[in-house]
Enzyme design. Structure first.
Site, PDB file in Angstrom:
ATOM      1  N   HIS A 159      65.380  31.551  90.540  1.00  0.00           N
ATOM      2  CA  HIS A 159      66.652  31.080  91.093  1.00  0.00           C
ATOM      3  C   HIS A 159      67.064  31.893  92.330  1.00  0.00           C
ATOM      4  O   HIS A 159      68.245  31.971  92.666  1.00  0.00           O
ATOM      5  CB  HIS A 159      67.774  31.136  90.047  1.00  0.00           C
ATOM      6  CG  HIS A 159      67.450  30.443  88.772  1.00  0.00           C
ATOM      7  ND1 HIS A 159      67.595  29.086  88.595  1.00  0.00           N
ATOM      8  CD2 HIS A 159      66.946  30.928  87.594  1.00  0.00           C
ATOM      9  CE1 HIS A 159      67.226  28.751  87.372  1.00  0.00           C
ATOM     10  NE2 HIS A 159      66.816  29.852  86.748  1.00  0.00           N
ATOM     11  N   SER A 280      66.378  35.126 121.295  1.00  0.00           N
ATOM     12  CA  SER A 280      67.516  34.252 121.559  1.00  0.00           C
ATOM     13  C   SER A 280      67.869  34.307 123.034  1.00  0.00           C
ATOM     14  O   SER A 280      67.805  35.371 123.655  1.00  0.00           O
ATOM     15  CB  SER A 280      68.718  34.697 120.722  1.00  0.00           C
ATOM     16  OG  SER A 280      69.917  34.092 121.183  1.00  0.00           O
ATOM     17  N   LYS A 286      67.936  39.493 118.733  1.00  0.00           N
ATOM     18  CA  LYS A 286      67.308  38.585 117.779  1.00  0.00           C
ATOM     19  C   LYS A 286      65.776  38.609 117.865  1.00  0.00           C
ATOM     20  O   LYS A 286      65.189  38.697 118.932  1.00  0.00           O
ATOM     21  CB  LYS A 286      67.778  37.149 118.003  1.00  0.00           C
ATOM     22  CG  LYS A 286      69.241  36.893 117.729  1.00  0.00           C
ATOM     23  CD  LYS A 286      69.580  37.070 116.267  1.00  0.00           C
ATOM     24  CE  LYS A 286      68.914  36.042 115.384  1.00  0.00           C
ATOM     25  NZ  LYS A 286      69.294  34.646 115.706  1.00  0.00           N
ATOM     26  N   GLU A 293      59.274  28.902 110.716  1.00  0.00           N
ATOM     27  CA  GLU A 293      60.299  27.862 110.677  1.00  0.00           C
ATOM     28  C   GLU A 293      59.731  26.514 111.115  1.00  0.00           C
ATOM     29  O   GLU A 293      60.048  25.467 110.540  1.00  0.00           O
ATOM     30  CB  GLU A 293      61.473  28.255 111.573  1.00  0.00           C
ATOM     31  CG  GLU A 293      62.262  29.450 111.052  1.00  0.00           C
ATOM     32  CD  GLU A 293      63.358  29.885 112.011  1.00  0.00           C
ATOM     33  OE1 GLU A 293      63.471  29.287 113.100  1.00  0.00           O
ATOM     34  OE2 GLU A 293      64.091  30.828 111.675  1.00  0.00           O
TER      35      GLU A 293
END
Length: 471
Positions: A159, A280, A286, A293
């Site tokens: 979970h 970024s 970043k 992704e």
């Protein structure tokens, strides 16, 4: 409007508009099948000559012309014409330009229906082997990482909540076995793709005395379709490959999700090489795991191709239908996307750096040894349900006191059960918690070593299989 005469135009008095031809012509994407189409045509031409259906001289001329086209194709010297509708008509036109009217003999005892089915079978069986090879590369990269960093202790999750500690190598091996199942599916899919439809004609076979087994042998197929209707209308093998690809994509997406999580500041378990990340345009601090992704995102298009193919098949009567033209673009894209994902993720794994201290710190907090406390009591004749309740109450006590279980004193523990003794602290030690998971397939070091050995055997078996199915 195209001025090029169609090879099937004898019955027609009007031509389609240029825009309609552009809509229904497939050469824009089925040119990818050119090498397969030529190989199949060479086998067909050889069989026609051997059977006396055409003369030996005509067969020789056809084969020589086709081999010349294959050489030019390999060197990138062939240009396909959109006006020729599909790859089959393009090849026949190019052959005619090369050897003259004898090229017209090539289509004897053959239809584009069995021809395109043949090309797709050859594409699918090659794709299965190549994807298996790339999956093998991913397995090797995971095993290498496990050998180097596999003894790091990390939290295991259910979970997405910390559950029990595991070895990092144990976690990586879970994906090795997922990919092993994927390899098995590719092997299985290849078996059904490796049946020749050539010689089925349009749907009913042919009146010529062809030898279907001869062409099947030359092209490396294990056999022929026993039914001509099924041969030209079957696309089950394409669905199987799409489904197998969908499961590969699901496994890659799950892995990428974990990579993304582990790289966050909240987890901080790993770092990736800069070449597999981006920054970024606004936030200079970043470092984003863009490859992971992107692979996760591309999973949707792979699923979509499977559903699209199933939808095409569900309403098509026997035998061939123009709908089957839709079997190509989705399959090509699915294969390309899965194979590129595997290739790049394998490269990414070589740059992955494990932050062992962060993993260990996370595994040391959150009561990941609570099950072991319950097991400790159960081993001392406390019924497990009662032991489970005691361990839960101890967790509650720790939450209120801001402590971990191993930080409780023995008197504090004994308030809940007299079965506790000094050896309970050894039972709660993180390394011992991991080390005692000695059941088959467990996370104990000895079991992980055994799994690794089994995985290496599976890798060797896949390598041996790939040698037998090389194009």
């Amino acid at each position: 409007m195209s001025n090029r005469k169609k090879l099937w135009s004898g019955r027609f008095s009007e031509s389609a508009s240029e825009s309609l031809e552009d809509f229904w012509n497939s050469i824009g994407f089925d040119q990818r099948l050119a090498a397969f189409d030529i190989r199949g045509s060479i086998a067909h031409a050889r069989m026609l000559g051997a059977q006396g259906i055409i003369s030996a001289e005509e067969s020789t001329a056809l084969i020589a012309g086709l081999e010349g086209l294959a050489a030019d194709l390999a060197e990138g010297k062939i240009e396909f014409a959109r006006g020729d509708e599909d790859i089959h008509m393009n090849i026949e036109r190019l052959l005619h330009e090369r050897i003259g009217p004898a090229a017209g003999k090539l289509h004897t005892a053959r239809s584009r229906n069995d021809q395109v089915a043949l090309d797709m079978h050859m594409f699918a069986r090659e794709a299965c082997a190549e994807t298996a090879r790339l999956l093998l590369g991913m397995q090797k990269a995971l095993l290498k990482l496990a050998a180097e960093q596999g003894d790091a202790v990390m939290p295991g999750y259910t979970h997405l909540q910390r559950a029990q500690p595991v070895l990092f190598g144990h976690h990586l091996l879970a994906y090795v076995w997922m990919f092993q199942r994927d390899i098995g599916r590719m092997q299985d899919c290849r078996k059904r793709a490796n049946i020749s439809p050539l010689g089925a004609g349009a749907l009913a076979g042919t009146t010529f005395p062809i030898d279907r087994e001869a062409t099947a042998r030359e092209l490396g197929f294990e056999g022929i379709y026993p039914n001509s209707l099924d041969a030209v209308s079957d696309r089950d093998f394409a669905v199987e490959l799409l489904a197998a690809n969908a499961l590969v994509a699901a496994h890659l997406s799950r892995f990428c999700e974990e990579i993304i999580l582990w790289m966050t500041g909240e987890f901080g378990f790993i770092a990736l090489g800069d070449s597999y990340c981006t920054g970024s345009s606004m936030m200079p601090q970043k470092k984003n795991p863009d490859l992971a992704e992107l692979v996760r995102g591309k999973t949707g298009r792979i699923y979509g191709a499977l559903i699209a193919m199933l939808t095409v098949l569900k309403g098509t009567p026997l035998a061939y239908n123009k709908d089957f033209q839709e079997d190509k673009e989705g399959l090509f894209d699915s294969v390309d996307t899965v194979q590129k994902s595997l290739f790049h993720l394998t490269g990414m794994l070589a740059t992955l750096r494990v932050k062992r201290d962060a993993m260990h710190a996370a595994a040391s907090k959150g009561f990941l040894n609570a099950t072991d406390v319950a097991d400790y009591l159960a081993a001392r004749n406390v019924p497990f349900r009662a032991a489970h309740e005691i361990a839960g109450k101890l967790v509650r006590l720790c939450l209120d006191a801001g402590k971990e279980l191993h930080e409780l004193t023995l008197p504090e523990l004994q308030k809940f059960s007299a079965a506790f003794a000094d050896d309970v602290y050894a039972a709660m030690d993180l390394n011992n918690v991991v080390g005692r998971r000695t059941s088959a397939g467990g996370t104990a070091p000895a079991q992980v070593a055994m799994q690794t050995n089994q995985a290496e055997i599976a890798v060797a078996e896949t390598e041996s299989w790939l040698k037998t199915v090389a194009p």
